[in-house]
Design a protein around this motif. Sequence first.
Motif, short mmCIF file in Angstrom:
data_model
loop_
_atom_site.label_atom_id
_atom_site.label_comp_id
_atom_site.label_asym_id
_atom_site.label_seq_id
_atom_site.Cartn_x
_atom_site.Cartn_y
_atom_site.Cartn_z
N TYR A 238 2.86 27.00 121.65
CA TYR A 238 3.96 27.08 120.72
C TYR A 238 3.41 26.05 119.58
O TYR A 238 3.13 24.94 119.88
CB TYR A 238 5.11 27.03 121.26
N TYR A 239 3.60 26.61 118.41
CA TYR A 239 3.30 25.84 117.33
C TYR A 239 4.32 25.87 116.14
O TYR A 239 5.03 26.89 116.07
CB TYR A 239 2.20 26.36 116.21
N CYS A 240 4.75 24.57 115.73
CA CYS A 240 5.60 24.39 114.59
C CYS A 240 4.79 24.25 113.08
O CYS A 240 3.64 23.87 113.37
CB CYS A 240 6.68 23.42 114.83
N ALA A 241 5.23 24.80 112.39
CA ALA A 241 4.67 24.71 110.91
C ALA A 241 5.77 24.53 109.96
O ALA A 241 7.09 24.90 110.07
CB ALA A 241 4.01 25.72 110.67
N ALA A 242 5.57 23.98 108.76
CA ALA A 242 6.41 23.65 107.59
C ALA A 242 5.63 23.99 106.36
O ALA A 242 4.45 23.93 106.05
CB ALA A 242 6.60 22.10 107.75
N ALA A 243 6.60 24.23 105.46
CA ALA A 243 6.44 24.53 104.12
C ALA A 243 7.62 24.08 103.27
O ALA A 243 8.50 24.29 103.64
CB ALA A 243 6.01 25.76 103.67
N LEU A 244 7.19 23.41 102.14
CA LEU A 244 8.31 23.03 100.88
C LEU A 244 9.04 24.31 100.60
O LEU A 244 8.39 25.04 100.07
CB LEU A 244 7.56 22.35 99.72
N ASP A 245 10.24 24.04 100.85
CA ASP A 245 11.15 25.62 100.70
C ASP A 245 11.91 25.43 99.17
O ASP A 245 12.97 25.10 99.13
CB ASP A 245 11.90 25.62 101.71
N PHE A 246 11.24 25.82 98.13
CA PHE A 246 11.51 25.81 96.79
C PHE A 246 13.06 26.42 96.72
O PHE A 246 13.84 26.05 95.92
CB PHE A 246 10.55 26.30 95.92
N GLU A 247 12.96 27.71 97.15
CA GLU A 247 14.19 28.50 96.91
C GLU A 247 15.14 28.45 97.82
O GLU A 247 16.42 28.96 98.03
CB GLU A 247 13.74 29.92 96.84
N GLY A 248 14.89 27.58 99.18
CA GLY A 248 15.78 27.47 100.19
C GLY A 248 16.02 28.80 100.92
O GLY A 248 17.08 29.09 101.89
N LEU A 249 14.89 29.61 101.00
CA LEU A 249 15.39 30.92 101.59
C LEU A 249 14.25 30.96 102.74
O LEU A 249 14.38 31.93 103.71
CB LEU A 249 14.75 31.82 100.72
N GLY A 250 13.42 30.06 102.99
CA GLY A 250 12.49 30.18 103.99
C GLY A 250 11.30 31.25 103.56
O GLY A 250 11.12 31.58 102.64
N TYR A 251 10.44 31.37 104.52
CA TYR A 251 9.02 32.17 104.34
C TYR A 251 9.01 33.13 105.73
O TYR A 251 9.34 32.76 106.67
CB TYR A 251 8.09 31.38 104.10
N GLY A 252 8.63 34.34 105.31
CA GLY A 252 8.82 35.39 106.31
C GLY A 252 7.45 35.40 106.89
O GLY A 252 7.53 36.28 107.89
#
Length: 126
Positions: free
Chosen positions: A94-108
């Motif tokens: 299991y991996y966690c990952a992150a990305a700066l969320d500019f629009e507050g909607l997450g990424y699919g």
Amino acid sequence: QVQLAESGGGLVQPGESLTLSCAASGFAVNDYAVTWSRQAPGKQREGVLCMSRSDGTTYFTDSVKGRFTISRDNAKNTVYLQMQSLKPEDTAVYYCAAALDFEGLGYGQIYEYDYWGQGTQVTVSS
């Protein structure tokens, strides 16, 4: 330096629970969308679920709905994956990952996440 470090993996029996942690350093996790993905032996990495900056949760894998929950503790700069009623087919790294969320909607899509941890092994077996 941006880093993510997963912990909490291990060997559990079917039906048991386990909570994974993803400790972030070098950035404030509350500004980011965070995802958990997993990779079973011989299979491609698949997204499990994600949490947007606004704390909305999106499930990528139907088989974990009702069993897995993502949460975030901003004070500890840590994201968690609570897993219940574990099944042998949940066995994976299991991996966690992150990305700066500019629009507050997450990424699919998991390829949209920029920072990754090293993974933690979860084995569900009797």
